[in-house]
Design a protein around this motif. Sequence first.
Motif, PDB file in Angstrom:
ATOM      1  N   SER A  78       0.812  -1.227   0.000  1.00 26.15           N
ATOM      2  CA  SER A  78       0.000   0.000   0.000  1.00 26.15           C
ATOM      3  C   SER A  78       0.840   1.269   0.000  1.00 26.15           C
ATOM      4  CB  SER A  78      -0.960   0.005   1.199  1.00 26.15           C
ATOM      5  OG  SER A  78      -1.881  -1.063   1.111  1.00 26.15           O
ATOM      6  N   ASP A 129      -0.751   4.547  -1.535  1.00 25.69           N
ATOM      7  CA  ASP A 129      -1.890   5.218  -0.905  1.00 25.69           C
ATOM      8  C   ASP A 129      -1.651   6.712  -0.711  1.00 25.69           C
ATOM      9  OD1 ASP A 129      -3.051   2.767  -0.811  1.00 25.69           O
ATOM     10  OD2 ASP A 129      -2.989   2.544   1.378  1.00 25.69           O
ATOM     11  N   THR A 152      -5.809  -4.960  -8.206  1.00 28.71           N
ATOM     12  CA  THR A 152      -6.471  -5.519  -7.034  1.00 28.71           C
ATOM     13  C   THR A 152      -6.920  -6.950  -7.329  1.00 28.71           C
ATOM     14  OG1 THR A 152      -8.709  -4.797  -7.642  1.00 28.71           O
ATOM     15  CG2 THR A 152      -7.349  -3.236  -6.392  1.00 28.71           C
ATOM     16  N   LYS A 183      -5.566  -4.717  -2.580  1.00 26.19           N
ATOM     17  CA  LYS A 183      -4.183  -4.875  -3.011  1.00 26.19           C
ATOM     18  C   LYS A 183      -3.661  -6.168  -2.405  1.00 26.19           C
ATOM     19  CE  LYS A 183      -3.509   0.118  -3.276  1.00 26.19           C
ATOM     20  NZ  LYS A 183      -2.828   1.289  -2.696  1.00 26.19           N
ATOM     21  N   THR A 218      -8.860  -1.513  -3.843  1.00 28.82           N
ATOM     22  CA  THR A 218      -7.926  -0.751  -3.019  1.00 28.82           C
ATOM     23  C   THR A 218      -7.714  -1.462  -1.783  1.00 28.82           C
ATOM     24  OG1 THR A 218      -7.283   1.106  -3.282  1.00 28.82           O
ATOM     25  CG2 THR A 218      -9.363   1.321  -3.184  1.00 28.82           C
ATOM     26  N   THR A 223      -4.935  -4.012   1.720  1.00 25.50           N
ATOM     27  CA  THR A 223      -3.973  -5.012   1.270  1.00 25.50           C
ATOM     28  C   THR A 223      -4.318  -6.378   1.826  1.00 25.50           C
ATOM     29  OG1 THR A 223      -2.202  -3.386   1.124  1.00 25.50           O
ATOM     30  CG2 THR A 223      -1.519  -5.664   1.341  1.00 25.50           C
TER      31      THR A 223
END
Length: 333
Positions: free
Chosen positions: A45, A48, A62, A68, A254, A256
């Motif tokens: 990430s 971000d 994704t 992610k 979006t 993780t």
Amino acid sequence: MPAKKSDSKVKKPLKILLFGRSGIGKTHFALQATPGKTLVFDTESGTDFFEGRDGFNFDYWTDDDGLKTTSVRELNKAIDMLENDTECKQYRTFILDVASDIWDAIQAQRSEYKDEVASKRGASVDERNEAVLLSFNQKDWGDIKRIWKNTVARLKKLPQNVILVAREKEIVETLPNGEMRSTGIYTYEGEKNLIYAVDFAVRLIKDEKTNKRTAVITKSRNEDKAPEGKTFVNPTFKMFDELVNSMDGGKKFTATTTKEDNVFVDEEAVEALQKEILEMAREVGGSKNADFMAVLAEHDVTNPAKVTDIVKLKALKKSVVDYVKSKQEKGDE
């Protein structure tokens, strides 16, 4: 295949290994340095902080849950897309951030696989921990390196610029008395042969007093333009610009996750699935049954006995079971 005459310069997409200490700005450099639209496979990430900011033009990959991921299979799905004639034209650059996370994930999956196999054979938890999980044998390392090598080879062949982001580590030497001594020399963290897959390896350094970032070339395939040891202050991708291919930009894709279908599979389970599918195939006439062959074709399969991907076999089995049930129901009517 006919030979091609080498009568003109060839511009190629660059493959770059970028490494440096945590917080040095590797992700920032990779995102801003690259030209055109970028696709990022972000394992921690790191993007971000840059999402939606001016000057950053990127999408990120994704999994099916919109997360992610560090998944090896998902990375190969991203590569599948980038290899596609239509999709590859949408991105000029692909960033894998962090490459060493994929190497670690493959090893973790091997441990999980060994644990699962040992469990099926009746080993206790203590036996599995001591005899199976704490050490890899020659076959384990061979399988791990095969998965990694195949993935890296695909990255190397992509038509996009590829930036592999890695953490750095200091090389430590062992003295004759067994003590460890720092060398002051730094390299990237990860599988040692990764360096051979790239055109350039670049270490990022930051001067805390001047706040200037410097790139040091540690491996180069173009000694004229960027020789090993050369440094660039406040570096950008322009320092490689003359070598970069021209490609077009973009599409939107979006949190993780480390969720993953293990890339190491029980060979006995694969053989069992193949056998079940083949038995059902014989029941319905096999290759002489056009409808059954159409079911196989939906999964890009012609011979189930040659499929070794357990995920694909499970999906194929479900489709075959559904087909056989449907055929039986029609026969009862």
